[in-house]
Enzyme design. Structure first.
Site, PDB file in Angstrom:
ATOM      1  N   LEU A  33       6.523 -15.579 -36.244  1.00  0.00           N
ATOM      2  CA  LEU A  33       5.102 -15.612 -36.591  1.00  0.00           C
ATOM      3  C   LEU A  33       4.320 -16.623 -35.749  1.00  0.00           C
ATOM      4  O   LEU A  33       4.821 -17.699 -35.435  1.00  0.00           O
ATOM      5  CB  LEU A  33       4.938 -15.967 -38.074  1.00  0.00           C
ATOM      6  CG  LEU A  33       5.617 -15.014 -39.068  1.00  0.00           C
ATOM      7  CD1 LEU A  33       5.271 -15.416 -40.500  1.00  0.00           C
ATOM      8  CD2 LEU A  33       5.242 -13.570 -38.821  1.00  0.00           C
ATOM      9  N   GLY A  36      -1.831 -15.685 -35.004  1.00  0.00           N
ATOM     10  CA  GLY A  36      -2.415 -14.355 -35.226  1.00  0.00           C
ATOM     11  C   GLY A  36      -1.926 -13.792 -36.554  1.00  0.00           C
ATOM     12  O   GLY A  36      -2.707 -13.336 -37.387  1.00  0.00           O
ATOM     13  N   HIS A  37      -0.600 -13.857 -36.768  1.00  0.00           N
ATOM     14  CA  HIS A  37      -0.048 -13.392 -38.054  1.00  0.00           C
ATOM     15  C   HIS A  37      -0.622 -14.205 -39.214  1.00  0.00           C
ATOM     16  O   HIS A  37      -0.951 -13.657 -40.263  1.00  0.00           O
ATOM     17  CB  HIS A  37       1.480 -13.565 -38.094  1.00  0.00           C
ATOM     18  CG  HIS A  37       2.236 -12.733 -37.115  1.00  0.00           C
ATOM     19  ND1 HIS A  37       2.941 -13.276 -36.067  1.00  0.00           N
ATOM     20  CD2 HIS A  37       2.422 -11.393 -37.040  1.00  0.00           C
ATOM     21  CE1 HIS A  37       3.532 -12.313 -35.389  1.00  0.00           C
ATOM     22  NE2 HIS A  37       3.236 -11.158 -35.947  1.00  0.00           N
ATOM     23  N   LYS A 151      -4.852  -6.692 -31.659  1.00  0.00           N
ATOM     24  CA  LYS A 151      -4.179  -6.713 -30.356  1.00  0.00           C
ATOM     25  C   LYS A 151      -3.469  -5.368 -30.157  1.00  0.00           C
ATOM     26  O   LYS A 151      -3.485  -4.807 -29.075  1.00  0.00           O
ATOM     27  CB  LYS A 151      -3.178  -7.867 -30.267  1.00  0.00           C
ATOM     28  CG  LYS A 151      -2.477  -7.903 -28.905  1.00  0.00           C
ATOM     29  CD  LYS A 151      -1.613  -9.109 -28.740  1.00  0.00           C
ATOM     30  CE  LYS A 151      -0.384  -9.068 -29.595  1.00  0.00           C
ATOM     31  NZ  LYS A 151       0.566  -7.976 -29.256  1.00  0.00           N
ATOM     32  N   LEU A 186      -2.392 -13.987 -28.608  1.00  0.00           N
ATOM     33  CA  LEU A 186      -1.148 -14.468 -29.211  1.00  0.00           C
ATOM     34  C   LEU A 186      -0.220 -13.288 -29.474  1.00  0.00           C
ATOM     35  O   LEU A 186      -0.643 -12.230 -29.932  1.00  0.00           O
ATOM     36  CB  LEU A 186      -1.443 -15.220 -30.510  1.00  0.00           C
ATOM     37  CG  LEU A 186      -2.273 -16.492 -30.362  1.00  0.00           C
ATOM     38  CD1 LEU A 186      -2.368 -17.229 -31.705  1.00  0.00           C
ATOM     39  CD2 LEU A 186      -1.705 -17.433 -29.298  1.00  0.00           C
TER      40      LEU A 186
END
Ligand code: PAF
Length: 283
Positions: A33, A36-37, A151, A186
């Site tokens: 992770l 972004g996550h 993304k 990311l």
């Protein structure tokens, strides 16, 4: 936070949660992770009573065995980060829990033409594998909402098509791309870059961002070519594809006037590491 490894335990947890009338938000991940996550989990925590984060490197969506073998895995760090964001559950099953009858499946998902272009062309079977795992997670977690990062722009379109064709009652929430300070989108795969590759990788976003201004005075074809030439001139970099597409159908456009919503989607090998990114030209 509960760490759940089995389908039985998850089913019990989900059953009790729904009996209490609580809404479930699902954040599907393959672990390793990054911020972004974490932004997806933060948003899910704000919008749902209970959040489940799945951590599962799904073998059926990898068409390249080496990519699967080298995919970064950091489960203990992941659990700490998930707990810190306030999610209720990290669901981290073994492959045999998710696919008790083996990886092969006869089911073919209707994913529309959006699944046939770009990633669909370069990674045969990838989106059937994504649909297989995401539908399984929806079936197990019974979420009201599920969160995905932009993304993977094409992935979101394909999952939306799956939800429609399978008549699933799940709201798909698309969350903006998170970038490092230097602009690199990311990705868990960024950890696989060498220091030299990492130093040049932000050129992908810079080339895309600069091309938005360029596109105001130039054709789709010229905009495409300027991005590809600029990125291919950087050491280690090799553009696999760059497509300028309608943001809804994902089919290529030839003129800016063709659609009010146009996005450029790119995949670049930086050494052996496959990086993806995208940019919106018109909306
Ligand atoms: O985007 C990803 O990380 C994966 O494709 C997903 C949605 C978790 C399915 O394995």
């Amino acid at each position: 936070m509960k760490i759940i490894k089995t389908v039985n335990e998850l089913t019990e947890f989900v059953g009790h949660t729904l009996e209490r009338g609580e809404s479930i938000g699902l954040v599907p991940t393959m672990g390793a992770l990054h911020d972004g996550h974490l932004s997806l989990i933060d948003q899910a925590v704000k919008e749902n009573d209970v959040v489940i984060v799945s951590v599962f490197v799904n073998p059926t969506q990898f068409n390249n065995p080496n990519d699967l073998a080298t995919y970064p895995r950091k489960e203990e760090d992941d659990f700490r980060l998930i707990a810190r964001c306030g999610a209720a559950v990290a669901f981290a099953p073994e492959v045999s829990e998710i696919y008790p009858d083996g990886l092969e499946s006869d089911k073919v998902f209707e994913l529309g033409t959006a699944a046939e272009v770009m990633e669909g062309k370069f990674r045969p079977g990838h989106f059937q594998g994504v649909a297989q795992i995401v539908s399984r997670l929806f079936q197990l977690c019974r979420p009201k909402r599920a969160y995905f990062g932009e993304k993977d722009f094409q992935q979101i379109a394909v999952i939306r098509n799956m939800v429609l064709s399978e008549k699933m009652d799940v709201e798909i929430v698309a969350c903006p791309i998170k970038r490092a300070e230097d602009g690199l989108a990311l990705s868990s795969r960024n950890q696989l870059l060498t220091a030299e590759q990492r130093a040049v990788a932000p050129e992908i976003h810079r080339a895309l961002a600069d091309s938005v201004d360029y596109s105001k005075e130039h054709s789709v074809r010229a905009t495409h070519d300027t991005v590809v030439e600029r990125i291919n001139a950087v050491p280690f970099m090799n553009v696999e594809y760059f497509e300028i597409v309608d943001g809804r159908t994902l089919l290529p456009v030839e003129e800016w006037e063709e659609s009010p919503y146009i996005v450029g989607c790119i995949t670049v090998y930086c050494g052996d590491v496959r990086l993806i990114d995208n940019i919106c030209y018109r909306k």
